[in-house]
Design an enzyme around this catalytic site. Structure first.
Site, mmCIF file in Angstrom:
data_model
loop_
_atom_site.group_PDB
_atom_site.id
_atom_site.type_symbol
_atom_site.label_atom_id
_atom_site.label_comp_id
_atom_site.label_asym_id
_atom_site.label_seq_id
_atom_site.Cartn_x
_atom_site.Cartn_y
_atom_site.Cartn_z
ATOM 1 N N ASP A 33 -23.485 -39.377 -9.512
ATOM 2 C CA ASP A 33 -24.603 -38.443 -9.316
ATOM 3 C C ASP A 33 -25.006 -37.708 -10.595
ATOM 4 O O ASP A 33 -25.532 -36.588 -10.531
ATOM 5 C CB ASP A 33 -24.263 -37.392 -8.244
ATOM 6 C CG ASP A 33 -24.171 -37.982 -6.845
ATOM 7 O OD1 ASP A 33 -24.251 -39.212 -6.704
ATOM 8 O OD2 ASP A 33 -24.009 -37.200 -5.893
ATOM 9 N N CYS A 72 -24.676 -44.237 -3.794
ATOM 10 C CA CYS A 72 -23.515 -44.852 -4.430
ATOM 11 C C CYS A 72 -23.053 -46.184 -3.867
ATOM 12 O O CYS A 72 -22.833 -47.137 -4.629
ATOM 13 C CB CYS A 72 -22.351 -43.856 -4.457
ATOM 14 S SG CYS A 72 -22.248 -42.833 -2.989
ATOM 15 N N HIS A 133 -15.348 -46.648 -3.108
ATOM 16 C CA HIS A 133 -16.433 -46.396 -2.153
ATOM 17 C C HIS A 133 -17.110 -47.670 -1.657
ATOM 18 O O HIS A 133 -18.297 -47.661 -1.309
ATOM 19 C CB HIS A 133 -17.472 -45.447 -2.755
ATOM 20 C CG HIS A 133 -18.182 -44.639 -1.704
ATOM 21 N ND1 HIS A 133 -19.096 -43.649 -2.010
ATOM 22 C CD2 HIS A 133 -18.111 -44.647 -0.344
ATOM 23 C CE1 HIS A 133 -19.562 -43.102 -0.900
ATOM 24 N NE2 HIS A 133 -18.975 -43.699 0.133
#
Length: 575
Positions: A33, A72, A133
């Site tokens: 981010d 993401c 992730h």
């Protein structure tokens, strides 16, 4: 006389040996981010990023480097595979846009090939430190079907999920608690479960079932209702975990120690790998929503905890780069720094800057969500101070690594990335991409077109976001949705020259419009024909964790802590 087969084998060995000394090491820094306006070499003069800026000074700065998604999970999958996430189902229909629970069966499909796998096949030692992730389990806790080890990483130390707001122990109402509140308020699950239990007792009263069956059905019904509530309201314990390879080593993790610990792991990996080729990805939590940098960095910046977290990451980059220099590896190491998507401007906490570009995280068609602060250094091949203003993509890393390794691209898959070494080395002056497609989840929001002649890059917006007045964010939801009433479907599409109007302030309506849109529309038709129907990995079901997929250390407490000695690091200064 030497047999032909053996002669060919010896030639291959000799060729491999001669190439071996020329093969670079790879170090990839991936921020979380981080906006393009947060870094000094991209124009920020209030947050100190000297070590990141030094990569630009000694290598190349890419000013139009694009993520394949503005959030993401799909962005990181595209980076590793060189392919649009929609090709293999790493998309959804709308919210959520990424994985939000650890105990879900979704993840990067095993059929995909990643560039760490290419490097590993060429004898490279590989490691991922930090955020993954991209999924973990499929059928039960511990099967680890989506684990980084299945995608080319020999060693993993980090976060299988992410560092969300739930991971901040000081947050009073977490995202999970908010979701649980909505579920139980609007679906009235407690009333439903009570009704089911009464029905079970009625069946027993009329002797249709035995007490054993009553017990089993009651436990099942209670679990169906109570476990999601338990999991959603305990997100910090169940989702905020650190793994070392296959083992949970901290649950819940201490956010403030993660970056120093990752840095220490990176130094150790480099020291252990200095005599063999290696590929290292350092995937930071910085600057995701639980912004809790190490105590040595708090209060150092002019932008609160957000600025502190950026400067902590810059320190870590400096330690890794200094280690490469100390080990004599700088000259022949390919170093790449980027962010997975733009700054999240709607979080309600201290946030960053996407510079002159509109929009941010979650907005697949907005420059602020997909134009990344990206730098590349390789002294043997890239001249210091190089600036690449042509459109490039994070998907380009896959074919670029393949070209450097001298390995062919997979023939059974469409690879959307392109080799950018000619651009980085000065042999080419225009983008290798004629067209790039910008998705928000499964929806095509914008298309970028680079003609082979002239100094122009066109971008057509098929969809625009209904931002809150006076902003380029959707604060009511804390993230913009991809479809529905929150967006506007542009008919005709809006067209901009993002080379000469990067802020997208002046839409084109002159005679060039139909010509350019004709090319773009044809490219879209061809692109859509190349897609196949794939099972979507991201959806509303990702909000609901499955108890049989939940990882846990020190069962049944799900509580453990790693003791780490950080004394060898000069935290806050230089290693």
């Amino acid at each position: 006389m030497v047999r032909p087969a053996w002669f060919a084998f010896l030639c291959c060995v000799a060729l491999g040996s001669s190439r071996g000394s020329d093969r670079p090491n790879f170090v990839f820094f991936v921020a979380d981010d981080l906006g393009i306006g947060d870094v000094g070499c991209f124009g920020n003069d209030t947050i100190r990023t000297p070590h990141i800026d030094r990569i630009a000074a000694k290598g190349a700065k890419l000013t139009q480097h694009l993520a394949a998604a503005a959030v993401c999970t799909p962005s990181r999958s595209a980076f590793l595979t060189g392919r649009y996430p929609i090709r293999y189902g790493m998309v959804g229909t709308d919210l959520p846009l990424a994985f939000v629970q650890l105990a879900i069966p979704s993840g990067l499909p095993r059929s995909e090939v990643t560039f760490p796998q290419l490097a590993k096949a060429h004898g490279y030692r590989t490691a991922l430190l930090g955020k993954w992730h991209l999924g973990l389990n499929c059928a039960w806790a511990g099967d680890h079907c989506h684990h980084p080890s299945n995608f080319g990483f020999d060693y993993f130390y980090g976060l299988p999920l992410t560092n969300g707001l739930d991971c901040d122990p000081d947050v009073t109402v977490t995202v999970g608690q908010y979701i649980a509140m909505l579920l139980y308020r609007h679906l009235r699950l407690w009333e439903i479960s009570t009704t089911i239990f009464v029905a079970i007792l009625a069946l027993k009263y009329f002797r249709y079932i035995q007490w054993k069956t009553v017990f089993l059905l009651s436990v099942f019904g209670w679990s169906l209702v109570a476990y999601p509530h338990l999991a959603l309201t305990n997100g910090r314990r169940l989702n905020c975990v650190i793994m070392r390879d296959d083992e949970i080593i901290e649950m819940p993790f201490n956010v403030s120690t993660i970056t120093p610990r990752m840095t220490l792991e990176a130094v150790r990996f480099l020291e252990e790998s200095k005599k063999e080729p290696f590929l290292l990805e350092v995937s930071y939590w910085n600057v995701h929503t639980a912004q809790l940098p190490y105590m040595e960095f708090r209060g150092r910046s002019r932008h609160g905890l957000y600025g502190d977290a950026v400067e902590e990451m810059d320190w870590s980059v400096g330690v890794v780069m200094a280690t490469l220099e100390r080990l004599g590896l700088t000259e022949n190491t390919f170093v790449y720094f980027t962010s997975d998507n733009g700054g999240h401007i709607e979080t309600g906490v201290e946030g960053g800057s996407n510079g002159i570009y509109k929009g941010g995280k979650g907005q697949g068609g907005s420059e602020g969500g997909i134009r990344m602060p990206t730098l590349v250094q390789w002294p043997r091949k890239i001249k210091p101070g190089t600036v690449v203003s042509e459109a490039t993509s994070q998907m380009d890393i896959f074919p670029t690594v393949a070209d450097i390794l001298g390995t062919p691209l997979p023939q059974d898959k469409v690879i959307d990335g392109r080799n950018i070494m000619p651009l980085l080395g000065g042999a080419a002056v225009t983008s290798p991409h004629d067209v790039l497609f910008h998705y928000c989840s499964e929806y095509l929001h914008a298309v970028r077109y680079r003609p082979r002649e002239g100094n122009v890059t066109w971008k057509a917006h098929f969809v625009s976001y209904n931002w809150d007045p006076g902003t380029t964010g959707c604060y009511s939801l804390r993230i913009c949705r991809c479809a529905g009433q929150e967006v506007t479907y542009n008919d005709p599409p809006l067209l901009y020259d993002v080379t000469n109007d990067p802020g997208e302030d002046r839409p084109i309506s002159d005679p060039r419009y139909p010509v350019v849109m004709g090319v773009i529309n044809k490219a879209v038709e061809e692109h859509v024909r190349s897609l196949t129907e794939e099972e979507k990995q991201i959806g509303l079901s990702n909000f609901i964790p499955r108890p049989w997929l939940q990882e846990c250390c020190n069962f049944p407490f799900c509580d453990c802590k790693e003791d780490v000695d950080l004394s060898s690091l000069e935290i806050g200064g230089q290693s």
